[in-house]
Write an enzyme that holds these catalytic residues in place. Structure first.
Site, short mmCIF file in Angstrom:
data_model
loop_
_atom_site.label_atom_id
_atom_site.label_comp_id
_atom_site.label_asym_id
_atom_site.label_seq_id
_atom_site.Cartn_x
_atom_site.Cartn_y
_atom_site.Cartn_z
N GLU A 37 48.52 45.48 40.53
CA GLU A 37 48.67 44.80 39.28
C GLU A 37 47.81 45.48 38.30
OE1 GLU A 37 47.33 40.44 39.06
OE2 GLU A 37 47.78 40.12 41.18
N GLU A 81 43.26 38.67 45.00
CA GLU A 81 41.95 38.53 44.32
C GLU A 81 41.09 37.70 44.95
OE1 GLU A 81 43.14 37.47 40.28
OE2 GLU A 81 43.54 39.52 39.76
#
Ligand code: BG6
Length: 474
Positions: free
Chosen positions: A370, A176
């Site tokens: 995810e 991320e």
């Protein structure tokens, strides 16, 4: 009607991160990582000066995956996993981060882990840095604001590619990476000093990010040289974002805030800062130090695939501030969506939207690394856990992925976040459970750590065994 299906080689699996699962924080020569100084989660953006012996740190034992991985991998294999995404803790391999020689005990741990997965036919998918930078690099060098980290990271990843290149099919650089502008300490190892101006803060963040871009490109280069059978991907938080109204100002502001996210993938996937970035930096007073050759490195070594997390969407208006926003966390309520126990809007259609958005923009294979639902689970007296809400979340998102595939998006696979309960990154809680496997552990570290199959365990097993047909009705 178009028939929905998943490709034959679709990688079904789950995803965890070293610091949220392993524990063993000071075993095998491991150094201190930022998560080891974190109490109460990463969202509040602060870490302790040193380990307080009287305090409870969730990462220190986490769910003890460090010692219990053979039984956990066996459970994943029972569900039929084709892959497992996890991260390598940098501080297990280079305890301080700036050593010249790696720590063999750390390498041996991951060797054992990856071999165990492969024994069960589970492909390792590896994140090289998942919110767990060695503390020494933060305190001595100022984290990624310092160019020196490029050299240290390159040394680390070269060791990994040499050692594990034949065992790992998919590597990703920074987890991320776009969260650098929201949680700079976790995502970019930057401690923002108290009281500095917004311009100074944003300059620190984007300077750090620039170094991470160069490091990521050098990692892609090293991966292609040293691990030619592996693919190297970027990894972004890609929650969706909608304008709250059709008022042009709201629509335009939403596009602008979306660009705060896409800026990262434009660099990592297209290999260049997009033109809008220069205006953004200029208007924010950010002056980046870009060394000779940096932009050429970024251009030459781009990501092979686009890995991303997706949990939710957010809704935006022109009245909300743009600086620091990357979508998915801030915004206003969407009246058409329900929310999780932790207030995250549940939006399966948004996932199809994001897949199409990314495919249209980049034409790179997409890997949903995810997606999941953090919820409060109740263990009944007979030990069963009926997590129908998790099953509903899973199925509805998988159906939209199948739709995205039918739309023409090329998808590598899907790894459910937290297939076994782990420590929450954002809040440090155990109560926020994502797993198909329950772990007996509470927020204060009490519990036997015993694993239990939830109802969703059997459900996901059927989904994988039927290659998605059980939920697509085909
Ligand atoms: C992602 C992170 O942002 O979200 C994971 O990559 C994290 O590390 C996941 O666990 C879910 O967030 P949380 O705060 O519920 O653990």
């Amino acid at each position: 009607m178009t028939a929905l299906s998943f490709p034959n080689d679709f990688l079904w699996g789950g995803a965890i991160a070293a610091n949220q699962a392993e524990g063993g924080w000071n075993e095998g020569g491991k150094g201190l990582s930022l998560s080891d100084l974190t109490r109460g989660g990463l969202l509040h953006g602060k870490i302790d000066a040193a380990v307080d012996p009287a305090a409870y740190y969730p990462s220190h034992q986490a769910i003890d995956f460090y010692h219990r991985y053979p039984q956990d991998i066996a459970l994943f294999a029972e569900m039929g996993f084709k892959c497992l995404r996890t991260s390598i803790a940098w501080s297990r391999i280079f305890p301080r981060g700036d050593e010249v020689e790696p720590n063999e005990a750390g390498l041996a741990f991951y060797e054992g882990l990856f071999d165990e997965m492969l024994k069960h036919g589970i492909q390792p998918v590896v994140t090289l840095s998942h919110y767990e930078t060695p503390v020494h690099l933060i305190r001595t060098y100022g984290g990624w604001t310092n160019r020196k980290l490029i050299e240290f990271f390159e040394r680390y990843v070269r060791v990994i590619f040499k050692r594990f290149g034949g065992k790992v099919g998919h590597f990703m650089g920074f987890n991320e990476i776009n969260m650098a502008s929201v949680i700079p300490l976790a995502a970019a190892a930057v401690e923002i000093p108290e009281g500095i101006s917004e311009t100074a803060k944003q300059t620190m963040i984007f300077q750090a990010t620039h170094h991470m871009f160069v490091a990521s490109a050098l990692a892609a280069k090293a991966c292609h040289e040293l691990a030619p059978t592996a693919k190297f991907g970027c990894m972004l938080q890609m929650g969706g974002i909608y304008p709250a109204t059709c008022k042009p100002e709201d629509v335009f502001a939403t596009m602008q805030v979306r660009r705060r996210t896409l800026l990262y993938s434009d660099v990592l996937v297209r290999g260049a800062y997009p033109n809008y970035a220069w205006r953004l930096f200029d208007e924010a007073g950010i002056k980046l130090e870009i060394a000779d050759g940096d932009l050429e490195i970024i251009k030459a070594h781009t990501a092979d695939f686009f890995g991303f997390s997706y949990y939710s969407t957010t809704t935006f208006t022109a009245d909300l501030p743009v600086m620091g926003h990357t979508g998915g966390i801030d915004g206003i309520d969407n009246p058409y969506l329900t929310k999780s126990d932790w207030g995250w809007a549940i939006d399966p259609k948004g996932l199809r939207y994001v897949c199409n958005e990314l495919w249209d923009r980049y034409q790179k294979p997409l890997f949903i690394v995810e997606n999941g639902l953090g919820a409060v689970d109740v263990v009944k007296e007979d030990g069963t856990i009926e997590d129908d809400y998790r099953i509903a979340y899973l199925d509805s998102h998988l159906r939209e992925i199948a739709e995205a595939i039918a739309d023409g998006c090329q998808m590598i696979g899907y790894t459910w976040w937290g297939p076994i309960d782990i420590v929450s990154a954002g809040t440090g809680e155990m109560k926020k459970r994502y797993g198909f496997i329950h772990v007996d552990r509470d927020n204060d570290g009490n519990g036997t750590l015993v694993r239990r199959r939830k109802k969703s365990f059997h459900h996901y097993k059927d989904v994988i065994a039927s290659h998605g047909a059980s939920i697509l009705g085909s």
